[in-house]
Design a protein around this motif. Sequence first.
Motif, PDB file in Angstrom:
ATOM      1  N   UNK A   1     -35.079  -7.277  11.994  1.00  0.00           N
ATOM      2  CA  UNK A   1     -34.228  -8.098  12.856  1.00  0.00           C
ATOM      3  C   UNK A   1     -33.177  -7.277  13.588  1.00  0.00           C
ATOM      4  N   UNK A   2     -32.881  -6.096  13.065  1.00  0.00           N
ATOM      5  CA  UNK A   2     -31.794  -5.295  13.612  1.00  0.00           C
ATOM      6  C   UNK A   2     -30.459  -5.606  12.961  1.00  0.00           C
ATOM      7  N   UNK A   3     -30.468  -6.552  12.023  1.00  0.00           N
ATOM      8  CA  UNK A   3     -29.251  -6.948  11.319  1.00  0.00           C
ATOM      9  C   UNK A   3     -29.357  -6.468   9.877  1.00  0.00           C
ATOM     10  N   UNK A   4     -28.340  -5.802   9.384  1.00  0.00           N
ATOM     11  CA  UNK A   4     -28.352  -5.359   7.994  1.00  0.00           C
ATOM     12  C   UNK A   4     -28.499  -6.562   7.066  1.00  0.00           C
ATOM     13  N   UNK A   5     -29.375  -6.443   6.070  1.00  0.00           N
ATOM     14  CA  UNK A   5     -29.479  -7.477   5.053  1.00  0.00           C
ATOM     15  C   UNK A   5     -28.175  -7.601   4.286  1.00  0.00           C
TER      16      UNK A   5
ATOM     17  N   UNK B   1     -34.290  19.287   4.075  1.00  0.00           N
ATOM     18  CA  UNK B   1     -34.617  18.489   5.266  1.00  0.00           C
ATOM     19  C   UNK B   1     -35.217  17.156   4.832  1.00  0.00           C
ATOM     20  N   UNK B   2     -34.707  16.074   5.417  1.00  0.00           N
ATOM     21  CA  UNK B   2     -35.200  14.724   5.113  1.00  0.00           C
ATOM     22  C   UNK B   2     -35.835  14.145   6.364  1.00  0.00           C
ATOM     23  N   UNK B   3     -37.096  13.785   6.262  1.00  0.00           N
ATOM     24  CA  UNK B   3     -37.803  13.142   7.379  1.00  0.00           C
ATOM     25  C   UNK B   3     -38.217  11.748   6.917  1.00  0.00           C
ATOM     26  N   UNK B   4     -37.622  10.724   7.509  1.00  0.00           N
ATOM     27  CA  UNK B   4     -37.872   9.352   7.047  1.00  0.00           C
ATOM     28  C   UNK B   4     -38.042   8.398   8.213  1.00  0.00           C
ATOM     29  N   UNK B   5     -38.994   7.467   8.078  1.00  0.00           N
ATOM     30  CA  UNK B   5     -39.074   6.367   9.042  1.00  0.00           C
ATOM     31  C   UNK B   5     -38.869   5.023   8.330  1.00  0.00           C
ATOM     32  N   UNK B   6     -38.158   5.081   7.186  1.00  0.00           N
ATOM     33  CA  UNK B   6     -37.825   3.860   6.441  1.00  0.00           C
ATOM     34  C   UNK B   6     -36.404   3.449   6.802  1.00  0.00           C
ATOM     35  N   UNK B   7     -36.215   2.299   7.450  1.00  0.00           N
ATOM     36  CA  UNK B   7     -34.861   1.902   7.851  1.00  0.00           C
ATOM     37  C   UNK B   7     -33.991   1.550   6.645  1.00  0.00           C
ATOM     38  N   UNK B   8     -32.707   1.837   6.764  1.00  0.00           N
ATOM     39  CA  UNK B   8     -31.751   1.558   5.697  1.00  0.00           C
ATOM     40  C   UNK B   8     -31.359   0.075   5.697  1.00  0.00           C
ATOM     41  N   UNK B   9     -31.075  -0.443   4.520  1.00  0.00           N
ATOM     42  CA  UNK B   9     -30.517  -1.787   4.350  1.00  0.00           C
ATOM     43  C   UNK B   9     -31.363  -2.880   5.009  1.00  0.00           C
ATOM     44  N   UNK B  10     -32.673  -2.750   4.849  1.00  0.00           N
ATOM     45  CA  UNK B  10     -33.578  -3.770   5.362  1.00  0.00           C
ATOM     46  C   UNK B  10     -34.497  -4.312   4.264  1.00  0.00           C
TER      47      UNK B  10
END
Length: 310
Positions: free
Chosen positions: A183-187, A92-101
């Motif tokens: 920003x909501x935009x992928x880096x 189980x993976x619990x993460x609040x780190x957004x991807x590609x930011x």
Amino acid sequence: MLSQMNGVGKSHAKAILIGEHAVVYGEPAIAIPLPNMTVTATLRPAFRGQTIDGAEFHGDLSELGANVEGARQLLLRLLDKFDMINTPFHLAIDSNVPQERGFGASAALATAITKAFFDYFDTDLSDEELAYFTNIEEVISHGSPSGLDTTTVNADNPVWFIKNKGMTTFGMNLTGTLVLADTGIHGQTVHAISIVKEFLLTDHDRAWASITHLGQIAEKIRLDISENNPEHLGMMFTAAHHELQSLGISHPKLDKLVNAATHAGALGAKLTGAGIGGAMFALAKNNNDAITIANALTKAGAQNTWIQPL
């Protein structure tokens, strides 16, 4: 012999304070841990299957998609090490780190997974082994990672990094609070690197002046963090953002958020990470100001905000 207890591994995000792109050309970078943004991996025994349950992927190990190929390869290597290639498990993976930011999500995930396996088998995990396993994931996700993400998602203090000269941690003596916004935009890492390279080819002197100035700013930021000079630090952050704008790797949404933070009372603000989208941060005097700034960032269009006391 399998443990019947859970194996738990934890990690946290990171942010680049200074050095984006300039670090490629030999200037220093500083990254800091973000302990309020976390990843927890929990490995449990199962009766059948090898299943992974997380926000980015859910299902059997054999069905993981290309977007998480790095994690799949890491899991295969860990299963091989612990002789459990055919052993059922649930991860189980619990993460609040957004991807590609630019927050080190893949390094934090790899770290948490690796720690969970070693914890499950009650096996000591050396720094060298942790770096080895996390690098499996990072190489697939990022090509030729510097190791800065892996180091910082395991660090308690800021990390100073110069290409080909290694990394050192240094003490943080700073009163203030960081406000981070998505920003909501992928880096766009690859695009941003290409933009800087092209600028160096077409207008070398101007581009090199910005890169050199970013290096000088990094030296000042290290002092400000060590000597508790938040007002000057904020000015340096904003100055760095202007240099990154000059290099062409900001974005209208990043600029809008930086301006919104400044107008809401931030001591300074800048993009963080590759640019062309992604995230930014602002330095607030205290937690109350940080809440005001976070609200202003949300009104200005930030998809998400985080507050990190320093």
